[in-house]
Scaffold this active site. Structure first.
Site, PDB file in Angstrom:
ATOM      1  N   GLU A  62     -21.415  18.853 -18.498  1.00 23.93           N
ATOM      2  CA  GLU A  62     -21.575  18.914 -19.939  1.00 23.93           C
ATOM      3  C   GLU A  62     -20.880  17.695 -20.535  1.00 23.93           C
ATOM      4  OE1 GLU A  62     -20.636  22.727 -21.678  1.00 23.93           O
ATOM      5  OE2 GLU A  62     -21.698  23.747 -20.077  1.00 23.93           O
ATOM      6  N   CYS A  76     -19.090  27.139 -15.609  1.00 25.66           N
ATOM      7  CA  CYS A  76     -19.467  26.899 -14.212  1.00 25.66           C
ATOM      8  C   CYS A  76     -18.317  27.103 -13.235  1.00 25.66           C
ATOM      9  CB  CYS A  76     -20.027  25.493 -14.071  1.00 25.66           C
ATOM     10  SG  CYS A  76     -21.438  25.218 -15.158  1.00 25.66           S
TER      11      CYS A  76
END
Ligand code: UGA
Length: 435
Positions: free
Chosen positions: A151, A263
């Site tokens: 990200e 994650c």
């Protein structure tokens, strides 16, 4: 090539737009009508640098569309599954509901020779099960092609990945899937991107073991920070020194409040759960320690504040940063947000701020006091805690900030500030794992 992308969250939305950049036609499908409406207008439903630009240009080409109607995938030759696999409530395991639902909804619209490509992070063994489902329900083939995007850098990581991994079934179906993926990624391949072609299980494991390794690296340096705290050593110098060894490398050795996000934390837990199911739990039982070290470090800024200020009740604490990392509005498992919540729980008057993540944080923790400007957070503060290292916080001027606060105490939860400059300006500077 005509592609579909099922699931338009952080992974799928970026993947859909990036595939158009690479010259393909893409239809993105999601069950969330509001998300689809926003994407269709070229608006990213979350903060990701570069995404609005590539969305707008991709839509302008006429080669990108979004829909909630799965039948629109008909005619695409390759279908990417990019739905989430969150942690199951009350368990460490991954929740595969969305992956199974996506495959079940997709199967009726597949044509002979289509390739379904799993990108979601799944427990090892999932692709074999889903591959059987796809092949028995249609004439299509399943490939597993894990995604390694970060990200904040998602666009770059998707358009120009550092490696490609194909997990394929043996035989002619696997060859056909490989040929299709080679067309999808023709640009990256011709640019020399390393490609590993392997079986389903290895491809699934590459993804979770990469994230487990990164998590281990971060918790290793955070464990060294704890030792440094007990000995008066400086973990940032230690990281620099060991990082010069090319076998170790300096990246992902930044000690601080640890890793968060959608994650790393859930992936190491799901990996452990899966290994236990397979009877090899002992092999990665160390990941439990990795998780524990990580969660423990979120408490450290709070402990330091109590050490310095005594009771926190009624004290104004400026909390700089709420997202799990800079350049993101994602607050999933965010260490920064946990620090703010803990301080509030101890009776502190928290003034929490972040360049992008206030709306998400407020939706989850409406009890906290959020302020939109850094200056407002700092004014009259009894202490400042930097927990997400956005550029604007790294660049704060200790003299200017000193004129705003009531008490010059700063806890640098990411070890990013210049210790000497802050101390020279009369601040009590406390880092994590440094004297
Ligand atoms: C991570 C992986 O880096 C990607 O390769 C992977 O594709 C992605 O998960 C995924 O599975 O989808 P991401 O969650 O975007 O990417 O974030 P990272 O850049 O890995 O950072 C994770 C956390 O570790 C952040 O909270 C960050 O602040 C923290 N971190 C990172 C540290 O505490 N110290 C460091 O030295 C580096």
């Amino acid at each position: 090539m005509r592609l579909s992308v099922i699931g338009c969250g952080y992974l799928g939305a970026v993947h859909a737009a990036a595939m158009v950049e690479l010259g393909h036609h893409v239809v993105g499908v999601d069950v969330d009508a509001r998300k689809i409406e926003a994407l269709s207008r070229g608006e990213a439903p979350f903060f990701e640098p570069g995404l609005p630009e590539i969305l707008t240009s991709a839509i302008a080409t006429g080669r990108l569309s979004f829909t909630t109607d799965m039948s629109q995938v008909k005619g695409a030759e390759v279908h990417f599954i990019a739905v989430g696999t969150p942690q199951k409530a009350g368990s460490n395991a991954a929740d595969l509901t969305y992956v199974d639902a996506a495959i079940d909804d997709l199967i009726p619209f597949l044509s002979d020779g289509d390739v379904v490509v799993g990108k979601s992070t799944v427990p090892v063994g999932t692709a074999a099960r889903l591959g059987h489902k796809v092949e028995s329900g249609s004439g299509a083939t399943l490939a597993w092609n894990p995604e390694f995007l970060r990200e904040g850098y998602a666009v770059k990581d998707t358009v120009a990945p550092d490696r490609l991994v194909y997990g394929l079934p043996a035989g002619p179906n696997g060859d056909r899937a490989r040929a299709a993926l080679d067309v999808v990624y023709a640009k990256a391949i011709s640019d020399g991107t390393p490609l590993v072609v392997t079986d389903y299980a290895t491809a699934e494991l590459v993804k979770v073991s990469a994230n487990a390794f990164l998590a281990t690296k971060i918790s290793f340096i955070n464990a060294m920070a704890e030792i440094a705290e007990a000995t008066g050593a400086d973990v940032t110098h230690l990281a620099d020194a060991i990082g010069f060894d090319a076998r170790i490398g300096r990246r992902f050795l930044n000690a601080g409040v640890g890793f968060g996000g959608g994650c790393l934390p859930k992936d190491i837990r799901a990996f452990r759960a899966r290994a236990e199911e397979l009877g090899v739990g002992d092999s990665i039982s160390f990941l439990k320690n990795i998780d524990e070290i990580n969660l423990r470090r979120r408490q450290k800024p709070v402990d330091i504040l109590i050490e310095e200020l005594g009771s926190l009740s009624g004290k104004k604490i400026a909390v700089l940063g709420l997202s799990f990392k800079p350049e993101s509005d994602d607050i999933r498992d965010s260490p920064a947000l946990d620090v703010a919540v803990n301080l509030h729980g101890l009776g502190a008057t928290v003034a929490a701020t972040d360049p992008e993540a206030i709306a998400n944080s407020r939706a989850k923790h409406p009890q906290l006091n959020f302020v939109s400007s850094t200056q407002e957070a700092l004014e009259g503060a009894d202490a400042v805690v930097l927990v997400t290292e956005w550029r604007e916080y790294r660049r704060l001027d200790p003299v200017a900030v000193g004129n705003l606060v009531r008490n010059k105490l700063i806890v640098d939860g990411r070890n990013v500030l210049d210790v000497d400059a802050w101390r020279a300006s009369g601040w009590i500077y406390r880092g994590l794992g440094r004297p």
